[in-house]
Scaffold this active site. Structure first.
Site, PDB file in Angstrom:
ATOM      1  N   VAL A 137       0.835  -1.201   0.000  1.00 46.59           N
ATOM      2  CA  VAL A 137       0.000   0.000   0.000  1.00 46.59           C
ATOM      3  C   VAL A 137       0.870   1.251   0.000  1.00 46.59           C
ATOM      4  O   VAL A 137       1.871   1.318   0.715  1.00 46.59           O
ATOM      5  CB  VAL A 137      -0.943   0.010   1.228  1.00 46.59           C
ATOM      6  N   TYR A 138       0.457   2.226  -0.805  1.00 44.82           N
ATOM      7  CA  TYR A 138       1.059   3.549  -0.801  1.00 44.82           C
ATOM      8  C   TYR A 138       0.013   4.566  -0.359  1.00 44.82           C
ATOM      9  O   TYR A 138      -1.148   4.239  -0.148  1.00 44.82           O
ATOM     10  CB  TYR A 138       1.595   3.891  -2.189  1.00 44.82           C
ATOM     11  N   GLU A 139       0.445   5.809  -0.231  1.00 46.40           N
ATOM     12  CA  GLU A 139      -0.397   6.887   0.284  1.00 46.40           C
ATOM     13  C   GLU A 139      -1.785   6.920  -0.355  1.00 46.40           C
ATOM     14  O   GLU A 139      -2.802   6.844   0.333  1.00 46.40           O
ATOM     15  CB  GLU A 139       0.309   8.228   0.062  1.00 46.40           C
ATOM     16  N   ASP A 168       0.074   8.113   4.838  1.00 47.96           N
ATOM     17  CA  ASP A 168       1.424   7.888   5.352  1.00 47.96           C
ATOM     18  C   ASP A 168       1.664   8.615   6.671  1.00 47.96           C
ATOM     19  O   ASP A 168       1.811   7.998   7.719  1.00 47.96           O
ATOM     20  CB  ASP A 168       2.453   8.349   4.313  1.00 47.96           C
ATOM     21  N   GLY A 247     -19.314  19.578   9.605  1.00 51.36           N
ATOM     22  CA  GLY A 247     -20.114  19.648  10.825  1.00 51.36           C
ATOM     23  C   GLY A 247     -21.453  20.287  10.586  1.00 51.36           C
ATOM     24  O   GLY A 247     -21.954  20.342   9.458  1.00 51.36           O
ATOM     25  N   GLY A 248     -22.039  20.819  11.629  1.00 48.61           N
ATOM     26  CA  GLY A 248     -23.373  21.396  11.538  1.00 48.61           C
ATOM     27  C   GLY A 248     -23.385  22.850  11.121  1.00 48.61           C
ATOM     28  O   GLY A 248     -24.459  23.451  11.016  1.00 48.61           O
TER      29      GLY A 248
END
Length: 415
Positions: A137-139, A168, A247-248
């Site tokens: 796996v990479y970024e 990462d 968010g709200g």
């Protein structure tokens, strides 16, 4: 004043970004980090994205401050014997090899525990146990598998990865916390343990509000703070929300004066309910304060697009810093879109050590990030990254190797 992790010795088997982020953070906090590298080659990032021929790249130098470098040939029996001595003398081993690589080197958990039962072994892996456990796996892969890419971007475009290295560096920060927790538990248990931080898990942890929204969507089939409301349609998965707030409090990125030529002449503007009357006064719409269509947060959700379009008419008459100055007088939440050039030249960030200038023996002076964690009794001094194998002799001498033994190891290709 002593450093927070003074006396803790880290055996750093990490490379590229996720692991080095973790060990650099521990080094900034005062740990003695011994970076183990391959003789003649070292960490792959020493040569990646070079801007000066033959000199350690910024990729490497900015991830390996405050460390010592030792070269060891893990394919040599005598090199493995050196690693065993290091294991015996260290508190923590950190690694981000491909799955199974440490075992193939002979450094199994059982082997390490036999040498040093107090050692904490910390690992970054792409995935935790499951169908993808053995995958590399990479970024960007981590961002996609962790839920970030599917929820980033605009609804009419493809999934997007973010410029923040949440796969990462984000995983490295999580792992550092796990290591500190394991060291604290060791003060009571007397034993080391394994610490695992899968990149997918770390990205998902940073995307928890989207998992929140997935459950809200399944229950209500709509989400009023998303730009798809009220005119668009929602599917069965959390959609991409553009620049809407997580968010709200509704928010959006708006153009400022100069946007035609400056790609960063923008400001993030949040229409917080408590300051709505101030927003209306500032943009010249006092009638909106009592207008039924705009007077309550719930009512405004039906009109967010025209509201932000009107606010943008005002922000386009100011540059982003003028707008900030005016809006902050009224406690209206906002923030300029700062370019990396602006951040690099910001005096306040230099003063706090968030941006630091480092002098390197072959590169010269360069800018880097400093420790983002500020502690009143444990100040951070950012020192340069080590040259390849720069501290091999010093570290081996501390382990009890005589100069003649070190010379013999070097002659035999073990270090």
């Amino acid at each position: 004043m002593s450093k927070a992790l003074e006396g803790v010795r880290i055996l750093d088997f990490t490379h590229v970004q996720s692991g080095p982020t973790c060990t650099q953070l521990l080094a900034w906090l005062g740990a003695d980090v011994i970076k183990v590298e391959r003789p003649g080659e070292g960490d792959a990032t020493r040569a990646q994205l070079r801007d000066i021929p033959g000199v350690d790249s910024l990729y490497f130098t900015m991830l390996n401050h405050n460390k010592r470098s030792i070269t060891v040939n893990s394919k040599s029996p005598k090199g493995l014997a050196v690693l065993d001595r290091l294991i015996a003398a260290c508190d923590v081993m950190v690694e981000n090899f491909a799955p199974g690589a440490l075992d193939r080197m002979g450094l199994t958990w059982e082997h390490i525990q036999a040498i040093n039962p107090r050692m904490v072994v910390a690992s970054v892996k792409g995935f935790g146990p499951g169908p993808y456990e053995s995958c590399k796996v990479y970024e960007n892969v981590a961002q996609c598998a962790g839920g970030s890419a599917s929820t980033t971007g605009f609804d009419d475009g493809p999934p997007m990865v973010t410029g923040a290295q949440i796969g990462d560096s984000g995983t490295g920060v999580h792992l550092a916390l796990g290591i500190v927790a394991a060291l604290y538990q060791r003060t009571h248990s007397g034993r080391g343990q394994k610490v695992l931080a899968p990149m997918q898990d770390a990205v998902l942890n940073l995307c928890r509000v989207k998992l929140r929204d997935q459950q809200r969507l399944e229950r209500t089939h709509t989400m009023h703070e998303y730009p798809q409301y009220p005119d668009g349609k929602f599917g069965d998965a959390v959609p991409r929300a553009g620049n809407a707030s997580g968010g709200g409090q509704p928010g959006s990125i708006l153009r400022c004066k100069g946007w035609e030529t400056d790609p960063n002449a923008y400001i993030y503007f949040i229409t917080q309910a408590a300051v709505w009357p101030a927003v209306c006064q500032v943009i010249g719409e006092p009638g909106w304060i009592d207008d039924e269509a705009y007077a309550t947060p719930q009512a405004r959700l039906l009109h967010l697009k025209p509201i932000f379009a009107r606010i943008e008419q005002w922000t386009m008459t100011k540059d982003k810093f003028e707008a900030m100055e005016i809006l902050n007088r009224y406690d209206i939440p906002c923030g300029p879109i700062l370019s990396m050039k602006e951040i690099a030249n910001e005096p306040a960030l230099r003063a706090t050590g968030t941006v630091v200038e480092v002098d390197h023996p072959t590169r010269g002076k360069y800018l880097s990030v400093g420790n983002p964690i500020k502690m009143s009794d444990s100040p951070t001094e950012v020192t340069r990254s080590p040259l390849l194998g720069e501290h091999t002799d010093d570290v081996l001498a501390q382990l009890g190797f005589a100069p003649a033994d070190i010379a013999q190891l070097r002659a035999e290709g073990a270090i």
